[in-house]
Design a protein around this motif. Structure first.
Motif, PDB file in Angstrom:
ATOM      1  N   GLY A   1       6.392  -8.542  -1.237  1.00  0.00           N
ATOM      2  CA  GLY A   1       7.388  -7.351  -0.960  1.00  0.00           C
ATOM      3  C   GLY A   1       9.310  -7.751  -1.356  1.00  0.00           C
TER       4      GLY A   1
ATOM      5  N   HIS B   1       0.010  -0.829   4.907  1.00  0.00           N
ATOM      6  CA  HIS B   1       1.408  -1.617   5.260  1.00  0.00           C
ATOM      7  C   HIS B   1       2.710  -1.158   5.055  1.00  0.00           C
ATOM      8  N   HIS B   2       3.239  -0.003   4.378  1.00  0.00           N
ATOM      9  CA  HIS B   2       4.900   0.677   4.540  1.00  0.00           C
ATOM     10  C   HIS B   2       4.095   1.747   5.800  1.00  0.00           C
TER      11      HIS B   2
ATOM     12  N   HIS C   1       6.869  -5.327  -5.981  1.00  0.00           N
ATOM     13  CA  HIS C   1       6.754  -5.004  -4.093  1.00  0.00           C
ATOM     14  C   HIS C   1       5.478  -4.450  -3.869  1.00  0.00           C
TER      15      HIS C   1
ATOM     16  N   GLU D   1       1.594  -6.616  -2.762  1.00  0.00           N
ATOM     17  CA  GLU D   1       1.312  -6.299  -1.290  1.00  0.00           C
ATOM     18  C   GLU D   1      -0.007  -4.842  -1.354  1.00  0.00           C
TER      19      GLU D   1
HETATM   20 ZN   LIG Z   1       6.931  -4.362   1.788  1.00  0.00          ZN
END
Ligand SMILES: [Zn+2]
Length: 257
Positions: free
Chosen positions: A183, A66-67, A225, A229
């Motif tokens: 997040g 995701h990041h 966060h 997520e």
């Molecule tokens: Zn995030």
């Protein structure tokens, strides 16, 4: 063992997540090109050095997160941790896929959709069945939870995510309508307040959230966060495994933030 070409997988992911439709502050999709065939993918929340090292150790062909990398406003030079991460990917021919806002927003596989499932929230829906969303980037969702006090909602969130959340506001307030955004969406609390819900759930907290909760009566829960997520990327990984029959493995490298 099943395999898929990197190009075919990249195209399927871009189509599935409609990456072209969403304006983001990082590139979405294949961020670093590695080997041209994929049999084994490691998924995780963030493309950290630890995730890369684990993927190399498992002889994976790709990581999917995701990041990802290459954020707008970050220093573009390849030094320090950034150099080491990219050098690891290139040295091992590892593909790096990153999906940021398109993964938050996806109506079924996305972080908001998956968090709602985990927490037992029923999203409000438009006439066409799509979830109601609002706020910056249309990323905040709204819906209903089983009525309870704010304190009880905090306990439910904590047991669903395996971590005690920060709960701000009147603990005895009755909550039946909620808004949420996974997040670091603490800045979107005002949009949630304007929508009239009883409580807002996100990952992180900032100083103003305390005062907003006390002064508006809208409860606030920061559930982590990372913790909020974890679920979108897992759902995406499961969808890839179903579609192509390849091995997809989620690694939950914990992060207390
Ligand atoms: Zn995030």
């Amino acid at each position: 063992m099943n395999q898929v070409s990197t190009r075919q997988l990249a195209e399927w992911l871009d189509t599935t997540l409609q990456t072209q439709r969403i304006k983001d502050y990082c590139p979405n999709g294949l961020q670093v090109e590695g080997r041209d065939t994929i049999r084994h993918i490691i998924t995780g929340v963030t493309a950290s050095q630890a995730l890369l090292d684990a993927a190399v150790q498992r002889n994976a062909d790709a990581i999917m997160v995701h990041h990802g990398w290459f954020w707008k406003n970050e220093n573009p030079v390849l030094r320090g941790t950034k150099r080491r991460r990219i050098a690891t990917a290139l040295a091992h021919d590892l593909n790096v896929f990153g999906f940021h806002l398109p993964l938050d927003a996806h109506p079924e596989l996305g972080n908001n959709a998956q968090l709602a499932r985990r927490l037992g929230f029923e999203p409000d829906r438009n006439d066409d069945g799509t979830p109601v969303n609002f706020g910056p980037y249309d990323l905040v969702w709204r819906g209903r939870c089983e009525p309870c006090t704010l304190a009880e909602l905090g306990r439910r969130v904590g047991s669903a995510l395996g971590r005690e959340p920060l709960v701000l506001g009147d603990a005895n307030k009755l909550v039946s309508t909620v808004a949420w955004c996974t997040g670091g969406a603490q800045d979107m609390m005002e949009a949630a307040i304007d929508s009239g819900v009883d409580a807002y759930i996100t990952g992180e907290a900032s100083e103003p959230n305390f005062h907003l909760a006390n002064e508006t009566g809208t409860g606030f829960i920061a559930a982590g966060h990372h913790a909020t997520e974890r679920y979108g990327i897992q759902a995406l990984g499961e969808a890839v495994a179903r579609e192509f029959g390849i091995q997809v493995e989620f690694l939950d490298l914990d992060n207390p933030i």
